[in-house]
Design an enzyme around this catalytic site. Sequence first.
Site, PDB file in Angstrom:
ATOM      1  CD  GLU A 195      -2.849   0.956   2.478  1.00  0.00           C
ATOM      2  OE1 GLU A 195      -3.118   1.964   3.148  1.00  0.00           O
ATOM      3  OE2 GLU A 195      -3.325  -0.173   2.719  1.00  0.00           O
ATOM      4  CG  ASP A 196       1.391   3.116   3.042  1.00  0.00           C
ATOM      5  OD1 ASP A 196       0.515   3.584   2.299  1.00  0.00           O
ATOM      6  OD2 ASP A 196       1.204   2.883   4.250  1.00  0.00           O
TER       7      ASP A 196
END
Length: 181
Positions: free
Chosen positions: A63-64
């Site tokens: 996600e990051d």
Amino acid sequence: MDSVRFLRALSFAAHKHRDQRRKDANASPYINHPIAVATVLAAEGGVTDEALLLAALLHDTVEDTDTTPEELVEHFGAEIADLVAEVTDDKALDKDVRRRLQVEHAAGASDKAKQLKIADKVCNIRDIAAGPPSDWSVERKREYLAWAESVVAGCRGINAALEGVCDEALATARAKLLSGL
């Protein structure tokens, strides 16, 4: 638990998050968050499942960071990659849509994903109570706590100890908000 595998996951996550900071007032190193999530699962939730603890360390990498699901499969296997995928938001979507989808999908998540979600929310709630982003208003903090509670509501019934930890974190955070801290 295979300590070498655990350390490899920790090292992988630390490398992937190496240039990231949390949004807290002290801009703490991002890697502190996945370590805290794994610690909550093990120390407070009584979780011993290796795949779940490894996924906790890796849960924000796709996600990051520039991590791909394929990288996770290659390094840690399909079970862990699938668990990380289950708790990964699609950053291409608007934040409000991502939040709504987390609430909607929580009840249908696997037992492991539910525990990971709860531990993640516990850590975020504690961060809001201890050192929230300096630009967050009291109202934004309250909204986050209400949303986190909604996500956790769909995850209940799997790990009573973890749920109790979450309830305590929410109560502490709300008390701090009421007292104006």
